[in-house]
Enzyme design. Structure first.
Site, PDB file in Angstrom:
ATOM      1  N   CYS A  16      -5.900  22.324  18.921  1.00 34.76           N
ATOM      2  CA  CYS A  16      -5.871  23.255  19.946  1.00 34.76           C
ATOM      3  C   CYS A  16      -5.471  21.824  20.968  1.00 34.76           C
ATOM      4  CB  CYS A  16      -7.166  23.371  20.525  1.00 34.76           C
ATOM      5  SG  CYS A  16      -6.998  24.793  22.059  1.00 34.76           S
TER       6      CYS A  16
ATOM      7  N   GLY B 176       0.742  -1.371   0.172  1.00 33.46           N
ATOM      8  CA  GLY B 176       0.382   0.371   0.163  1.00 33.46           C
ATOM      9  C   GLY B 176       0.674   1.366   0.012  1.00 33.46           C
TER      10      GLY B 176
END
Ligand code: LLP
Length: 472
Positions: free
Chosen positions: A389, A316
């Site tokens: 954040c 992959g």
């Protein structure tokens, strides 16, 4: 003597002579700097891409995907032919899947491996022949299995005794015959630079080698199931062949024993081939890997006096990883004084862990280069962070970047083609970026970017008509 800044650098990171340089192993072959220093991908300037599609932006170099897919197919074909067998290469869609990429890899002679009903639908929507699809997963639902059997996927890689019974019921009901592989745990767990071999593995996938014979015997009793062979995948981002060799040898022991009860036509050794994320990663060329892995299987078969089975592999990352580059715009820079007296430069970009979770999830290292121009400042140790954040929202932990890098500059992070977009989230209600393919100076949006309206669409308390699509 190291300067205070360099004392923050990890040992493996060397100070480059020029922090605009492009280490060949981490970039697609088509990447270069224009005469004015701007980074160019497949003949398109990074600045043009950013102006046209916005940032963050995942750019996929089509030729890089195609040439890697082709190289895998040719390498395994040649290695198999040298050892009197054949090999199939499946593209592991979990690394990055959309219909366009599925079509490219099929065009290059690969098959497609999917691991959920969603990935199966993408492959089918791309027009991949069901017979060329392999279906994985440790917890496939009845609905997923029914769909796979009904469309006629080429192989289902069974992962549990319960799944065998589910398939027995489905094939009986729809009068189908389904080819199945049995996934086994060889006990070899590959890490990036080494591998551990243990007799017992504490993880969720597949059958322990000791239980696999019972599973195969059960499959052989079920009229609707055709036993295709064993499957084994030892891990991801693996360099070298030692892990594959050890695993193949263990699995061949079982393969040979199973031949006494009937045919075992194929052996699937999974994926896991590593790529370069930074200049210190040095992946072995696929031709060498394929040659050595297939030769090891052939030797193992000769030692046991059995025929070399048909082989299959499932890369992959090694197909799509290096083809992807993420472009970000720099928003702020900040020099943070540390207690040790050292100063760390933080460079904040307009994406982060929502488009690349790998540093936060795995401590993965990436690299970066200034893309909108060549920098003129000295190499400055920098940390590239996102806008989320969370202090762990790191994009590139350690990199030398030109000291004059400033807000408004574009930054390119290479090797983001695999496991970045598929792991993307809307954390902090950040829209997921578009994916744009580039080839010969042309662009093609292959996955649309989200808008704020898309992100808010699932909030049942918001009237869609009231949403204004504020800038990302
Ligand atoms: N086959 C099977 C059964 C797999 O589980 C995987 C990956 C592959 C093939 C493809 O492996 P590759 O050639 O891409 O290494 N999210 C992680 C990687 C997870 C790999 C999951 N399985 C990361 O970003 O490093």
């Amino acid at each position: 003597m190291l300067s205070p800044v360099d004392s923050l650098a990890p040992e493996w990171l060397v100070v480059p002579d020029d922090s605009n340089d492009l280490a060949p192993a981490v970039w697609p072959a088509s990447v270069a700097r224009d005469s004015d220093g701007t980074l160019e991908i497949a003949g398109i300037r990074a600045t043009t891409l950013a102006q046209t599609f916005g940032t963050p932006l995942l750019v996929i170099d089509e030729d890089e995907v195609r040439s890697r897919a082709r190289a895998f197919r040719l390498a395994f074909d040649a290695a198999a032919a040298d050892n009197g067998t054949t090999a199939q290469v499946y593209y592991a869609g979990k690394a990055f899947l959309c219909t366009t990429v599925a079509r490219w890899v099929v065009d290059e002679g690969l098959r497609v491996d999917v691991c959920t009903g969603g990935e199966l639908e993408v492959a089918l929507a791309a027009g991949v022949a069901p017979a060329a699809i392999g279906f994985h997963g440790n917890n496939k639902s009845m609905r997923e299995l029914e769909r796979a059997v009904e469309v006629g996927v080429g192989s289902i890689i069974v992962d549990s005794a319960i799944e065998i019974e589910r398939l027995a019921a489905i094939t009986a009901r729809v009068h189908a015959t389904q080819r199945v592989f049995v996934r086994v745990i060889s006990g070899v767990h590959a890490e990036t630079h080494s591998f551990l071999a243990t007799a017992h593995e504490d993880q969720k996938f597949g059958f322990p080698l000791a239980d696999a014979e019972t599973a195969v015997a059960r499959i052989r009793e079920i009229p609707g199931l055709e036993f295709a062979g064993l499957h084994c995948h030892i891990g991801s981002q693996i360099f070298g062949v030692a892990g594959f060799r050890e695993s193949a040898s263990r699995v061949l022991e079982l393969h040979a024993a199973l031949l006494e009860g009937g045919p075992v036509p194929q052996l699937n050794l999974g994926g896991g081939f590593g790529i370069a994320y930074t200049r210190v990663d040095d992946p072995t060329p696929i031709e060498t890997l394929a040659g050595e892995i297939v030769a090891a299987v052939a030797e193992g078969c000769a030692a046991r006096g059995i025929e070399v089975p048909a082989l299959a592999f499932e890369p992959g990352r090694a197909i799509i990883g290096t083809a992807g580059i993420t472009l970000y715009e720099v928003g702020t820079t900040k020099d943070v004084q540390l207690g040790s007296g050292a100063v760390r430069r933080y460079i904040s970009v307009d994406g982060g862990m929502s488009d690349n979770a790998r540093p936060a999830l795995y401590g993965a290292q990436f690299s970066a280069r200034l893309a909108s121009r060549a920098g003129i400042g000295a190499p400055q140790l920098s940390r590239v962070v996102g806008k989320h954040c969370e202090s762990g929202d790191i994009v590139v932990d350690h990199e030398y970047l030109p000291a004059d890098l400033a807000p408004g500059d574009l930054l390119a992070v290479p090797a983001t083609g695999a496991y970045c977009a598929p792991l993307a989230s809307n954390y902090n209600h950040v829209p997921r970026p578009p994916v744009v393919a580039v080839r010969d100076g042309r662009t093609q949006v292959i996955v649309r970017g989200e808008t704020i309206a898309d992100v808010l669409a699932r909030d049942a308390g918001i009237d869609p008509a009231s949403v204004t699509d504020s800038a990302r």
